[in-house]
Every structure is written in structure tokens, then in C-alpha cells.
Design an enzyme around this catalytic site. Structure first.
Site, PDB file in Angstrom:
ATOM      1  N   ARG A 130      -7.134  14.685   7.352  1.00 42.35           N
ATOM      2  CA  ARG A 130      -6.184  13.492   7.970  1.00 42.35           C
ATOM      3  C   ARG A 130      -5.404  14.471   9.334  1.00 42.35           C
ATOM      4  NH1 ARG A 130      -5.608   9.095   5.160  1.00 42.35           N
ATOM      5  NH2 ARG A 130      -5.473   9.718   3.425  1.00 42.35           N
ATOM      6  N   HIS A 154       0.816   7.055  14.115  1.00 44.50           N
ATOM      7  CA  HIS A 154       0.666   7.127  12.945  1.00 44.50           C
ATOM      8  C   HIS A 154       1.949   6.473  12.161  1.00 44.50           C
ATOM      9  CE1 HIS A 154      -3.690   7.881  13.296  1.00 44.50           C
ATOM     10  NE2 HIS A 154      -3.036   8.848  13.996  1.00 44.50           N
ATOM     11  N   ILE A 155       1.924   6.266  11.194  1.00 43.69           N
ATOM     12  CA  ILE A 155       3.431   5.579  10.143  1.00 43.69           C
ATOM     13  C   ILE A 155       3.601   7.037   9.713  1.00 43.69           C
ATOM     14  CG2 ILE A 155       4.129   4.030   8.783  1.00 43.69           C
ATOM     15  CD1 ILE A 155       2.879   1.932   9.281  1.00 43.69           C
ATOM     16  N   SER A 156       2.172   7.517   9.117  1.00 45.53           N
ATOM     17  CA  SER A 156       3.067   8.801   8.087  1.00 45.53           C
ATOM     18  C   SER A 156       2.726   9.842   8.969  1.00 45.53           C
ATOM     19  CB  SER A 156       2.650   8.575   6.696  1.00 45.53           C
ATOM     20  OG  SER A 156       0.819   9.301   7.579  1.00 45.53           O
ATOM     21  N   ASN A 166      -3.061   2.394  16.663  1.00 39.91           N
ATOM     22  CA  ASN A 166      -3.070   2.744  15.119  1.00 39.91           C
ATOM     23  C   ASN A 166      -3.888   1.978  14.547  1.00 39.91           C
ATOM     24  OD1 ASN A 166      -2.789   3.920  12.214  1.00 39.91           O
ATOM     25  ND2 ASN A 166      -0.443   2.904  11.720  1.00 39.91           N
ATOM     26  N   HIS A 213      -9.394   9.956  12.399  1.00 47.08           N
ATOM     27  CA  HIS A 213     -10.420  10.434  11.837  1.00 47.08           C
ATOM     28  C   HIS A 213     -12.008  10.832  11.698  1.00 47.08           C
ATOM     29  CE1 HIS A 213      -5.942  10.810  10.314  1.00 47.08           C
ATOM     30  NE2 HIS A 213      -6.384  10.323   9.464  1.00 47.08           N
ATOM     31  N   ASP A 238     -14.498   6.625  22.834  1.00 48.75           N
ATOM     32  CA  ASP A 238     -15.080   6.404  24.077  1.00 48.75           C
ATOM     33  C   ASP A 238     -14.477   5.231  24.878  1.00 48.75           C
ATOM     34  OD1 ASP A 238     -16.424   8.797  23.659  1.00 48.75           O
ATOM     35  OD2 ASP A 238     -18.506   7.239  22.914  1.00 48.75           O
ATOM     36  N   ARG A 284       0.576  -1.191   0.042  1.00 48.15           N
ATOM     37  CA  ARG A 284       0.051  -0.190  -0.227  1.00 48.15           C
ATOM     38  C   ARG A 284       1.332   1.290   0.023  1.00 48.15           C
ATOM     39  NH1 ARG A 284      -3.428   2.287   5.531  1.00 48.15           N
ATOM     40  NH2 ARG A 284      -4.471   3.843   4.673  1.00 48.15           N
ATOM     41  N   ARG A 299      -0.554  15.737   4.690  1.00 46.99           N
ATOM     42  CA  ARG A 299      -1.632  14.896   3.788  1.00 46.99           C
ATOM     43  C   ARG A 299      -2.430  15.780   3.871  1.00 46.99           C
ATOM     44  NH1 ARG A 299      -1.404   9.021   5.418  1.00 46.99           N
ATOM     45  NH2 ARG A 299      -2.316   8.851   2.956  1.00 46.99           N
TER      46      ARG A 299
HETATM   47  C1  DQA Z   1      -2.254   5.755   9.237  1.00 47.63           C
HETATM   48  C2  DQA Z   1      -2.640   7.117   8.697  1.00 47.63           C
HETATM   49  C3  DQA Z   1      -4.269   7.494   8.103  1.00 47.63           C
HETATM   50  O1  DQA Z   1      -4.531   8.734   7.990  1.00 47.63           O
HETATM   51  C4  DQA Z   1      -4.549   6.839   7.661  1.00 47.63           C
HETATM   52  O2  DQA Z   1      -6.468   6.908   7.391  1.00 47.63           O
HETATM   53  C5  DQA Z   1      -3.814   4.901   7.801  1.00 47.63           C
HETATM   54  C6  DQA Z   1      -2.800   5.465   8.271  1.00 47.63           C
HETATM   55  C7  DQA Z   1      -0.693   5.747   9.328  1.00 47.63           C
HETATM   56  O3  DQA Z   1      -0.481   4.995  10.154  1.00 47.63           O
HETATM   57  O4  DQA Z   1      -0.341   7.423   8.477  1.00 47.63           O
HETATM   58  O5  DQA Z   1      -4.906   3.858   7.359  1.00 47.63           O
HETATM   59  O6  DQA Z   1      -2.709   5.576  10.247  1.00 47.63           O
END
Ligand code: DQA
Length: 150
Positions: free
Chosen positions: A116, A105-107, A79, A85, A92, A18, A112
Site C-alpha cells: 500500500r 486515502h482515509i487510512s 480515492n 496500487h 494515464d 468495512r 500498513r
Molecule cells: C484506501 C487505502 C487502499 O490501500 C485500500 O485498498 C482502500 C482504501 C483508503 O482510503 O485508505 O480501498 O484507499
């Protein structure tokens, strides 16, 4: 031995193929094996899971909450993918179950699309790690272990 939960939300099963420019080339299995090494080093039992279903993630957070309440877990590295979002239910669950949670979050979600940049989870998370690739999982685990010792 206490558990540490590492929970992954939708589409993270696709890691590796991905959008590698955004998420890197590591698969979720690669991340799990790295998390296992970190758990071994920290003396924790790793519970590593992924689901594409919001309610299943809610159930797992509740499960972790019971273990934390019984002093059998240090909490959750989460994650939540795109549910970050959108999901009031996950927020909750984290606050309702009193689970120390590190949002990962990886990114770098702030670099972005604007949507996000908002997280329903950050206000109830113990901490947030973004943009450091899969290394963020390791940092999140270390942070939870540290918080549990405090
Ligand atoms: C994510 C960032 C999210 O916005 C995205 O929908 C993901 C991966 C990340 O790890 O960067 O699925 O959580």
C-alpha cells in the site's frame, strides 16, 4: 457554477461496515453529505460517485478533464482504493486528461502492508492526503478550490 468531482474506487461502497478500526464508522453516504456541505461553502457543484470498475473511473476522469478544459470544473478528489496500487490506466487518465487531482486515502497507507506504500497515482497527482480519515476528502476539496484560484 463550477463542478468538483469526488470519485471513489472499489469497495468504498462498503464503508461503515468495512474494517472500522482502519476506515472509521462513517458510510460513503455520510462522506457524501459532508462533501456536499463543503461544496456549498466553496460555491461548487458536487459530483460524487463510486465505482468498483476501473474503466468507469477512467471514463469519469476523462469527463472531468473535458470540464476542466472548458473551465467548468476545478478537478477531482480521488480515492481510488486498491486501484491506487495497481492502476497504470488511472495514472494515464489523470495525466492524459490534464485533470488537477488530489489523491486521498482515509487510512495511513504508509503504516500498513508494504504494497500500500506504492501509488501509481501520486506522481501525477497535484497533492496527496493520507491518514486523516474522512476529513481528507474535505481537505482535498479545499486544496482543489485553492489551486483553481491561483
Ligand atoms: C484506501 C487505502 C487502499 O490501500 C485500500 O485498498 C482502500 C482504501 C483508503 O482510503 O485508505 O480501498 O484507499
Amino acid at each position: 457554477m463550477k463542478t468538483i468531482y469526488v470519485l471513489n474506487g472499489p469497495n468504498l461502497n462498503l464503508l461503515g461496515m468495512r474494517d472500522p478500526a482502519t476506515y472509521g464508522t462513517q458510510t460513503l453516504a455520510d462522506i457524501e453529505s459532508n462533501c456536499q456541505k463543503v461544496a456549498d461553502r466553496l460555491g461548487l457543484e458536487l459530483v460524487f460517485r463510486q465505482s468498483n470498475h476501473e474503466g468507469e473511473l477512467v471514463d469519469w476522469i476523462h469527463e472531468a478533464g473535458v470540464e476542466v478544459a472548458e473551465a467548468n470544473s476545478v478537478g477531482v478528489v480521488l480515492n481510488a482504493g486498491a486501484y491506487t496500487h495497481t492502476s497504470v490506466a488511472l495514472a494515464d487518465a489523470i495525466s492524459g486528461a490534464f485533470v488537477p487531482t488530489i489523491e486521498v486515502h482515509i487510512s495511513n497507507v504508509h503504516a500498513r502492508e508494504a504494497f500500500r506504500g506504492h501509488s501509481y497515482l501520486s506522481p501525477v497527482a497535484a497533492g496527496v492526503i493520507v491518514g486523516l480519515g474522512s476529513y481528507g476528502y474535505e481537505l482535498g476539496m479545499q486544496a482543489l478550490a485553492h489551486l483553481a484560484e491561483e
